[in-house]
Design a protein around this motif. Structure first.
Motif, PDB file in Angstrom:
ATOM      1  N   ARG A  37       0.844  -1.194   0.000  1.00 16.66           N
ATOM      2  CA  ARG A  37       0.000   0.000   0.000  1.00 16.66           C
ATOM      3  C   ARG A  37       0.881   1.246   0.000  1.00 16.66           C
ATOM      4  NH1 ARG A  37      -5.274  -0.901   0.770  1.00 16.66           N
ATOM      5  NH2 ARG A  37      -5.936  -2.932   1.578  1.00 16.66           N
ATOM      6  N   VAL A  38       0.452   2.223  -0.771  1.00 16.32           N
ATOM      7  CA  VAL A  38       1.216   3.464  -0.841  1.00 16.32           C
ATOM      8  C   VAL A  38       1.149   4.171   0.504  1.00 16.32           C
ATOM      9  CG1 VAL A  38      -0.745   4.820  -1.705  1.00 16.32           C
ATOM     10  CG2 VAL A  38       1.581   5.550  -2.207  1.00 16.32           C
ATOM     11  N   GLU A  39       2.289   4.674   0.956  1.00 18.41           N
ATOM     12  CA  GLU A  39       2.343   5.372   2.239  1.00 18.41           C
ATOM     13  C   GLU A  39       1.999   6.847   2.089  1.00 18.41           C
ATOM     14  OE1 GLU A  39       5.439   4.780   4.950  1.00 18.41           O
ATOM     15  OE2 GLU A  39       4.803   2.708   5.229  1.00 18.41           O
ATOM     16  N   ARG A  40       2.358   7.417   0.958  1.00 16.02           N
ATOM     17  CA  ARG A  40       2.130   8.844   0.733  1.00 16.02           C
ATOM     18  C   ARG A  40       2.054   9.074  -0.770  1.00 16.02           C
ATOM     19  NH1 ARG A  40       4.153  13.429   4.051  1.00 16.02           N
ATOM     20  NH2 ARG A  40       5.147  11.828   5.329  1.00 16.02           N
ATOM     21  N   HIS A  41       1.195   9.991  -1.184  1.00 19.32           N
ATOM     22  CA  HIS A  41       1.139  10.306  -2.618  1.00 19.32           C
ATOM     23  C   HIS A  41       0.591  11.711  -2.807  1.00 19.32           C
ATOM     24  CE1 HIS A  41      -3.284   9.878  -3.111  1.00 19.32           C
ATOM     25  NE2 HIS A  41      -3.161   8.981  -2.144  1.00 19.32           N
ATOM     26  N   ASP A  42       0.996  12.341  -3.905  1.00 20.88           N
ATOM     27  CA  ASP A  42       0.476  13.656  -4.274  1.00 20.88           C
ATOM     28  C   ASP A  42       0.835  13.921  -5.732  1.00 20.88           C
ATOM     29  OD1 ASP A  42       3.127  14.421  -4.435  1.00 20.88           O
ATOM     30  OD2 ASP A  42       2.999  16.050  -2.983  1.00 20.88           O
ATOM     31  N   VAL A  43       0.562  15.131  -6.211  1.00 23.26           N
ATOM     32  CA  VAL A  43       0.932  15.567  -7.552  1.00 23.26           C
ATOM     33  C   VAL A  43       1.758  16.836  -7.411  1.00 23.26           C
ATOM     34  CG1 VAL A  43       0.115  16.367  -9.796  1.00 23.26           C
ATOM     35  CG2 VAL A  43      -1.111  14.535  -8.614  1.00 23.26           C
ATOM     36  N   SER A  44       2.913  16.853  -8.043  1.00 21.61           N
ATOM     37  CA  SER A  44       3.829  17.981  -7.897  1.00 21.61           C
ATOM     38  C   SER A  44       3.496  19.101  -8.861  1.00 21.61           C
ATOM     39  CB  SER A  44       5.268  17.515  -8.150  1.00 21.61           C
ATOM     40  OG  SER A  44       5.501  17.333  -9.541  1.00 21.61           O
ATOM     41  N   ALA A  45       4.078  20.259  -8.574  1.00 24.92           N
ATOM     42  CA  ALA A  45       4.108  21.335  -9.565  1.00 24.92           C
ATOM     43  C   ALA A  45       5.097  20.937 -10.660  1.00 24.92           C
ATOM     44  CB  ALA A  45       4.543  22.635  -8.889  1.00 24.92           C
ATOM     45  N   PRO A  46       5.078  21.596 -11.817  1.00 25.95           N
ATOM     46  CA  PRO A  46       6.091  21.298 -12.837  1.00 25.95           C
ATOM     47  C   PRO A  46       7.508  21.426 -12.269  1.00 25.95           C
ATOM     48  CG  PRO A  46       4.393  22.704 -13.747  1.00 25.95           C
ATOM     49  CD  PRO A  46       4.124  22.622 -12.264  1.00 25.95           C
ATOM     50  N   LEU A  47       8.399  20.557 -12.697  1.00 29.37           N
ATOM     51  CA  LEU A  47       9.762  20.577 -12.162  1.00 29.37           C
ATOM     52  C   LEU A  47      10.421  21.926 -12.354  1.00 29.37           C
ATOM     53  CD1 LEU A  47      11.357  17.115 -13.052  1.00 29.37           C
ATOM     54  CD2 LEU A  47      10.049  17.802 -11.027  1.00 29.37           C
ATOM     55  N   TRP A  48      10.130  22.587 -13.466  1.00 24.73           N
ATOM     56  CA  TRP A  48      10.795  23.868 -13.715  1.00 24.73           C
ATOM     57  C   TRP A  48      10.308  24.962 -12.761  1.00 24.73           C
ATOM     58  CZ3 TRP A  48       7.156  27.432 -15.272  1.00 24.73           C
ATOM     59  CH2 TRP A  48       5.993  26.922 -15.876  1.00 24.73           C
ATOM     60  N   LEU A  49       9.250  24.682 -11.996  1.00 27.30           N
ATOM     61  CA  LEU A  49       8.802  25.625 -10.976  1.00 27.30           C
ATOM     62  C   LEU A  49       9.342  25.284  -9.584  1.00 27.30           C
ATOM     63  CD1 LEU A  49       5.034  26.338 -11.792  1.00 27.30           C
ATOM     64  CD2 LEU A  49       7.004  27.874 -12.067  1.00 27.30           C
ATOM     65  N   LEU A  50       9.853  24.058  -9.431  1.00 27.42           N
ATOM     66  CA  LEU A  50      10.363  23.640  -8.131  1.00 27.42           C
ATOM     67  C   LEU A  50      11.766  24.206  -7.919  1.00 27.42           C
ATOM     68  CD1 LEU A  50       9.262  19.890  -8.029  1.00 27.42           C
ATOM     69  CD2 LEU A  50       8.111  21.861  -7.029  1.00 27.42           C
ATOM     70  N   ARG A  51      12.003  24.721  -6.740  1.00 27.67           N
ATOM     71  CA  ARG A  51      13.320  25.264  -6.425  1.00 27.67           C
ATOM     72  C   ARG A  51      14.291  24.108  -6.150  1.00 27.67           C
ATOM     73  NH1 ARG A  51      14.701  29.597  -1.569  1.00 27.67           N
ATOM     74  NH2 ARG A  51      16.937  29.826  -2.044  1.00 27.67           N
ATOM     75  N   PRO A  52      15.419  24.039  -6.865  1.00 26.90           N
ATOM     76  CA  PRO A  52      16.364  22.949  -6.624  1.00 26.90           C
ATOM     77  C   PRO A  52      16.845  22.942  -5.179  1.00 26.90           C
ATOM     78  CG  PRO A  52      16.914  24.117  -8.642  1.00 26.90           C
ATOM     79  CD  PRO A  52      15.856  24.938  -7.950  1.00 26.90           C
ATOM     80  N   VAL A  53      16.843  21.775  -4.564  1.00 26.47           N
ATOM     81  CA  VAL A  53      17.313  21.660  -3.190  1.00 26.47           C
ATOM     82  C   VAL A  53      18.834  21.651  -3.197  1.00 26.47           C
ATOM     83  CG1 VAL A  53      15.250  20.396  -2.500  1.00 26.47           C
ATOM     84  CG2 VAL A  53      17.263  19.136  -3.253  1.00 26.47           C
ATOM     85  N   GLU A  54      19.421  21.916  -2.037  1.00 24.64           N
ATOM     86  CA  GLU A  54      20.874  21.898  -1.934  1.00 24.64           C
ATOM     87  C   GLU A  54      21.376  20.463  -1.990  1.00 24.64           C
ATOM     88  OE1 GLU A  54      22.189  23.919   1.499  1.00 24.64           O
ATOM     89  OE2 GLU A  54      21.301  25.845   0.965  1.00 24.64           O
ATOM     90  N   ALA A  55      22.553  20.296  -2.602  1.00 28.06           N
ATOM     91  CA  ALA A  55      23.155  18.967  -2.652  1.00 28.06           C
ATOM     92  C   ALA A  55      23.540  18.527  -1.257  1.00 28.06           C
ATOM     93  CB  ALA A  55      24.381  18.984  -3.563  1.00 28.06           C
ATOM     94  N   ALA A  56      23.422  17.243  -0.995  1.00 24.26           N
ATOM     95  CA  ALA A  56      23.792  16.707   0.305  1.00 24.26           C
ATOM     96  C   ALA A  56      25.293  16.843   0.504  1.00 24.26           C
ATOM     97  CB  ALA A  56      23.375  15.242   0.401  1.00 24.26           C
ATOM     98  N   PRO A  57      25.747  17.056   1.754  1.00 22.26           N
ATOM     99  CA  PRO A  57      27.190  17.140   2.001  1.00 22.26           C
ATOM    100  C   PRO A  57      27.859  15.809   1.712  1.00 22.26           C
ATOM    101  CG  PRO A  57      25.976  17.012   4.062  1.00 22.26           C
ATOM    102  CD  PRO A  57      24.952  17.196   2.976  1.00 22.26           C
ATOM    103  N   PRO A  58      29.149  15.840   1.349  1.00 21.99           N
ATOM    104  CA  PRO A  58      29.847  14.584   1.067  1.00 21.99           C
ATOM    105  C   PRO A  58      29.821  13.645   2.260  1.00 21.99           C
ATOM    106  CG  PRO A  58      31.160  16.476   0.394  1.00 21.99           C
ATOM    107  CD  PRO A  58      30.007  17.018   1.184  1.00 21.99           C
TER     108      PRO A  58
END
Length: 230
Positions: free
Chosen positions: A29-50
């Motif tokens: 069973r799915v635990e969580r689901h939704d519909v996102s905004a277009p990717l080009w509207l999403l703010r890129p998250v910061e890369a994880a530290p090494p």
């Protein structure tokens, strides 16, 4: 040949008795689901530290039985003469890359696990912890960004972590893109999540239907396939 098949059947039968779930379909069973905004509207998250750890991670794994060696296992690489020549070649995501947003981006991940798929007008590439979309002429259209950018606003470990082992598939029947990667809430006890995003249309930079599924054990580098109705 018959005796070999009989031996394999006996091994498979013993494994099925010890592990009833082997070879059987399991419904999650799915635990969580939704519909996102277009990717080009999403703010890129910061890369994880090494990550500094170099030793293998200790994660719980099921104790699968040792099965007989597959008799059709490939023993040697095929001849390079059998490989078709590429019609077009261009540089994909590298260790250091300047994204379409003009920001410098460094990939964290060893091995990088490069993977991707091609649609009618796009090539979508994913490596451990990052994703990018190109035109079929090699023009960078989106990214590269940390893969969890696809799950921005989704909540939970899918939005918070980039565990990699990413897969990209293009469904030629439905004209949809599928993007998935791992997310681990706690490395010692889980839950171990598979984060799946399915595009709402033909454009890989558009919006996605997003899902997360939980496993009791470490779902190491899962594989997916596309069929006519599933």
């Amino acid at each position: 040949m018959r005796s070999r098949l009989t031996a394999l059947a006996l091994v498979a039968s013993a494994a099925a008795q010890a592990f009833p779930s082997i070879g059987q379909s399991q419904l999650l069973r799915v635990e969580r689901h939704d519909v996102s905004a277009p990717l080009w509207l999403l703010r890129p998250v910061e890369a994880a530290p090494p990550r500094l750890e170099r030793e293998p991670l200790r994660v719980p794994l099921p104790q699968w039985p040792v099965l007989a060696r597959d008799s059709v296992l490939q023993e040697r690489p095929p001849s390079l003469l059998l490989m078709p020549q590429p019609g077009l070649s261009f540089e994909g995501i590298g260790e250091d890359f300047v994204g379409a947003q003009g920001t410098a981006f460094k990939i964290i991940g060893d091995p990088p696990d490069p993977q991707g798929d091609v649609g009618p007008s796009h090539y979508l590439q994913i490596v451990n912890a990052s994703i990018a979309a190109f035109s079929k002429q090699g023009t960078l259209l989106f990214g590269p960004v940390p893969t969890r950018t696809v799950f921005a606003g989704f909540g939970g470990p899918c939005e918070a972590s980039d565990e990699g082992d990413g897969i990209v598939l293009y469904d030629r029947t439905a004209d949809r893109w599928l993007v998935t990667q791992l997310a681990i809430a706690d490395r010692s006890s889980g839950p171990f999540l598979e984060c799946i995003a399915v595009s709402r249309g033909l454009d890989p930079t558009g919006s996605y239907a997003r899902y997360s599924y939980s496993y009791p054990f470490f779902n190491d580098y899962p594989k997916l396939g596309i069929w006519s109705d599933a």
